[in-house]
Design a protein around this motif. Structure first.
Motif, PDB file in Angstrom:
ATOM      1  N   GLN A   1      -2.031  25.109   6.989  1.00 32.28           N
ATOM      2  CA  GLN A   1      -2.489  25.999   8.049  1.00 32.28           C
ATOM      3  C   GLN A   1      -3.851  25.576   8.572  1.00 32.28           C
ATOM      4  OE1 GLN A   1      -2.421  30.008   6.496  1.00 32.28           O
ATOM      5  NE2 GLN A   1      -0.236  30.238   6.931  1.00 32.28           N
ATOM      6  N   PRO A   2      -4.178  25.922   9.799  1.00 29.25           N
ATOM      7  CA  PRO A   2      -5.527  25.616  10.314  1.00 29.25           C
ATOM      8  C   PRO A   2      -6.596  26.159   9.374  1.00 29.25           C
ATOM      9  CG  PRO A   2      -4.119  26.344  12.096  1.00 29.25           C
ATOM     10  CD  PRO A   2      -3.336  26.556  10.825  1.00 29.25           C
ATOM     11  N   GLY A   3      -7.619  25.345   9.154  1.00 27.95           N
ATOM     12  CA  GLY A   3      -8.676  25.706   8.225  1.00 27.95           C
ATOM     13  C   GLY A   3      -8.417  25.258   6.807  1.00 27.95           C
ATOM     14  N   GLY A   4      -7.232  24.781   6.538  1.00 28.85           N
ATOM     15  CA  GLY A   4      -6.873  24.356   5.192  1.00 28.85           C
ATOM     16  C   GLY A   4      -7.335  22.941   4.874  1.00 28.85           C
ATOM     17  N   SER A   5      -6.940  22.475   3.687  1.00 31.68           N
ATOM     18  CA  SER A   5      -7.366  21.163   3.202  1.00 31.68           C
ATOM     19  C   SER A   5      -6.174  20.369   2.680  1.00 31.68           C
ATOM     20  CB  SER A   5      -8.390  21.313   2.065  1.00 31.68           C
ATOM     21  OG  SER A   5      -9.558  21.967   2.503  1.00 31.68           O
ATOM     22  N   LEU A   6      -6.315  19.069   2.752  1.00 38.92           N
ATOM     23  CA  LEU A   6      -5.359  18.140   2.157  1.00 38.92           C
ATOM     24  C   LEU A   6      -6.136  16.936   1.650  1.00 38.92           C
ATOM     25  CD1 LEU A   6      -2.309  17.919   4.621  1.00 38.92           C
ATOM     26  CD2 LEU A   6      -2.276  18.843   2.298  1.00 38.92           C
ATOM     27  N   ARG A   7      -5.569  16.266   0.644  1.00 40.36           N
ATOM     28  CA  ARG A   7      -6.162  15.034   0.150  1.00 40.36           C
ATOM     29  C   ARG A   7      -5.111  13.938   0.172  1.00 40.36           C
ATOM     30  NH1 ARG A   7      -7.945  13.019  -5.802  1.00 40.36           N
ATOM     31  NH2 ARG A   7      -9.850  11.878  -5.247  1.00 40.36           N
ATOM     32  N   LEU A   8      -5.391  12.886   0.899  1.00 47.89           N
ATOM     33  CA  LEU A   8      -4.504  11.732   0.957  1.00 47.89           C
ATOM     34  C   LEU A   8      -4.977  10.667  -0.021  1.00 47.89           C
ATOM     35  CD1 LEU A   8      -4.089  11.313   4.833  1.00 47.89           C
ATOM     36  CD2 LEU A   8      -2.836  12.818   3.275  1.00 47.89           C
ATOM     37  N   SER A   9      -4.009   9.953  -0.584  1.00 49.92           N
ATOM     38  CA  SER A   9      -4.308   8.840  -1.481  1.00 49.92           C
ATOM     39  C   SER A   9      -3.526   7.619  -1.019  1.00 49.92           C
ATOM     40  CB  SER A   9      -3.888   9.168  -2.919  1.00 49.92           C
ATOM     41  OG  SER A   9      -4.558  10.295  -3.409  1.00 49.92           O
ATOM     42  N   CYS A  10      -4.071   6.457  -1.296  1.00 54.90           N
ATOM     43  CA  CYS A  10      -3.377   5.215  -0.961  1.00 54.90           C
ATOM     44  C   CYS A  10      -3.757   4.163  -1.995  1.00 54.90           C
ATOM     45  CB  CYS A  10      -3.759   4.750   0.436  1.00 54.90           C
ATOM     46  SG  CYS A  10      -3.008   3.183   0.925  1.00 54.90           S
ATOM     47  N   ALA A  11      -2.752   3.666  -2.705  1.00 52.81           N
ATOM     48  CA  ALA A  11      -2.987   2.698  -3.763  1.00 52.81           C
ATOM     49  C   ALA A  11      -2.435   1.333  -3.372  1.00 52.81           C
ATOM     50  CB  ALA A  11      -2.331   3.173  -5.051  1.00 52.81           C
ATOM     51  N   ALA A  12      -3.234   0.321  -3.569  1.00 57.31           N
ATOM     52  CA  ALA A  12      -2.811  -1.057  -3.322  1.00 57.31           C
ATOM     53  C   ALA A  12      -2.338  -1.672  -4.635  1.00 57.31           C
ATOM     54  CB  ALA A  12      -3.963  -1.867  -2.753  1.00 57.31           C
ATOM     55  N   SER A  13      -1.226  -2.407  -4.565  1.00 52.89           N
ATOM     56  CA  SER A  13      -0.694  -3.024  -5.772  1.00 52.89           C
ATOM     57  C   SER A  13      -0.111  -4.394  -5.450  1.00 52.89           C
ATOM     58  CB  SER A  13       0.377  -2.124  -6.395  1.00 52.89           C
ATOM     59  OG  SER A  13       1.453  -1.943  -5.508  1.00 52.89           O
ATOM     60  N   GLY A  14       0.020  -5.215  -6.490  1.00 50.19           N
ATOM     61  CA  GLY A  14       0.547  -6.557  -6.308  1.00 50.19           C
ATOM     62  C   GLY A  14      -0.455  -7.594  -6.779  1.00 50.19           C
ATOM     63  N   ARG A  15      -0.303  -8.835  -6.291  1.00 51.47           N
ATOM     64  CA  ARG A  15      -1.194  -9.939  -6.700  1.00 51.47           C
ATOM     65  C   ARG A  15      -2.493  -9.866  -5.901  1.00 51.47           C
ATOM     66  NH1 ARG A  15       3.759 -12.936  -6.235  1.00 51.47           N
ATOM     67  NH2 ARG A  15       4.655 -13.355  -8.283  1.00 51.47           N
ATOM     68  N   ILE A  16      -3.322  -8.920  -6.279  1.00 46.26           N
ATOM     69  CA  ILE A  16      -4.564  -8.672  -5.553  1.00 46.26           C
ATOM     70  C   ILE A  16      -5.724  -9.288  -6.299  1.00 46.26           C
ATOM     71  CG2 ILE A  16      -6.132  -6.889  -4.703  1.00 46.26           C
ATOM     72  CD1 ILE A  16      -3.643  -5.062  -4.470  1.00 46.26           C
TER      73      ILE A  16
ATOM     74  N   LEU B   1       0.859  -1.167   0.000  1.00 44.32           N
ATOM     75  CA  LEU B   1       0.000   0.000   0.000  1.00 44.32           C
ATOM     76  C   LEU B   1       0.903   1.225   0.000  1.00 44.32           C
ATOM     77  CD1 LEU B   1      -2.737  -0.907   2.649  1.00 44.32           C
ATOM     78  CD2 LEU B   1      -2.813  -1.194   0.187  1.00 44.32           C
ATOM     79  N   GLN B   2       0.718   2.095  -0.966  1.00 39.29           N
ATOM     80  CA  GLN B   2       1.546   3.291  -1.090  1.00 39.29           C
ATOM     81  C   GLN B   2       0.693   4.519  -0.830  1.00 39.29           C
ATOM     82  OE1 GLN B   2       4.981   3.347  -1.761  1.00 39.29           O
ATOM     83  NE2 GLN B   2       4.745   5.503  -1.194  1.00 39.29           N
ATOM     84  N   ALA B   3       0.989   5.202   0.279  1.00 39.21           N
ATOM     85  CA  ALA B   3       0.236   6.399   0.655  1.00 39.21           C
ATOM     86  C   ALA B   3       0.988   7.654   0.233  1.00 39.21           C
ATOM     87  CB  ALA B   3       0.003   6.416   2.161  1.00 39.21           C
ATOM     88  N   SER B   4       0.227   8.693  -0.064  1.00 40.96           N
ATOM     89  CA  SER B   4       0.813   9.976  -0.445  1.00 40.96           C
ATOM     90  C   SER B   4      -0.167  11.092  -0.127  1.00 40.96           C
ATOM     91  CB  SER B   4       1.154   9.988  -1.937  1.00 40.96           C
ATOM     92  OG  SER B   4      -0.017   9.811  -2.713  1.00 40.96           O
ATOM     93  N   GLY B   5       0.345  12.327  -0.167  1.00 40.06           N
ATOM     94  CA  GLY B   5      -0.519  13.484  -0.030  1.00 40.06           C
ATOM     95  C   GLY B   5      -0.397  14.248   1.265  1.00 40.06           C
ATOM     96  N   GLY B   6       0.408  13.777   2.200  1.00 39.05           N
ATOM     97  CA  GLY B   6       0.567  14.504   3.448  1.00 39.05           C
ATOM     98  C   GLY B   6       1.362  15.788   3.260  1.00 39.05           C
ATOM     99  N   GLY B   7       1.449  16.562   4.333  1.00 38.78           N
ATOM    100  CA  GLY B   7       2.207  17.792   4.256  1.00 38.78           C
ATOM    101  C   GLY B   7       1.876  18.735   5.385  1.00 38.78           C
ATOM    102  N   LEU B   8       2.331  19.968   5.232  1.00 39.92           N
ATOM    103  CA  LEU B   8       2.097  21.020   6.208  1.00 39.92           C
ATOM    104  C   LEU B   8       0.999  21.942   5.688  1.00 39.92           C
ATOM    105  CD1 LEU B   8       2.880  22.719   8.731  1.00 39.92           C
ATOM    106  CD2 LEU B   8       4.592  23.849   7.272  1.00 39.92           C
TER     107      LEU B   8
END
Length: 123
Positions: free
Chosen positions: A12-27, A3-10
């Motif tokens: 400010q209060p009141g702001g927005s972020l979007r995290l993503s997580c992709a699963a890969s392999g023999r699924i 599982l590869q997660a991305s999208g974090g960061g710094l």
């Protein structure tokens, strides 16, 4: 399988972020997916989960501010975080209940974790 997660960061209060997580392999199939977080000195806690059918569940602390979604074709789960607060600061981990297959054709089901992505909410 990973599982590869991305999208974090710094942000400010009141702001927005979007995290993503992709699963890969023999699924073979992806069942429930979710996001958890762990702040310094605290236990890991559930943030939100989503079933393969799209039913969602949220921690009370994020209801109305965070939204979880998934793209089944991409084996990816997202977490849209709005109106962020300093208390949302934590390492965010994605989790997925996966059925995988081996090269010998055997199937197994287990929970997998992503590597974590840091979210810091600060002015």
């Amino acid at each position: 399988v990973q599982l590869q997660a991305s999208g974090g960061g710094l942000v400010q209060p009141g702001g927005s972020l979007r995290l993503s997580c992709a699963a890969s392999g023999r699924i073979f199939s992806v069942n429930d997916m979710g996001w958890y977080r762990q702040a310094p000195g605290k236990q890991r806690e559930l943030v939100a989960t989503i079933t393969s059918g799209g039913s969602t569940n949220y921690a009370d602390s994020v209801k109305g501010r965070f939204s979880i979604s998934r793209d089944n074709a991409k084996n990816t789960v997202y977490l849209q975080m709005n109106s962020l607060k300093p208390e949302d600061t934590a390492v965010y981990y994605c989790n997925a209940d996966l059925t995988i297959y081996s090269t010998s054709g055997r199937f197994s089901r287990s929970a997998y974790w992503g590597q974590g992505t840091q979210v810091t909410v600060s002015s």
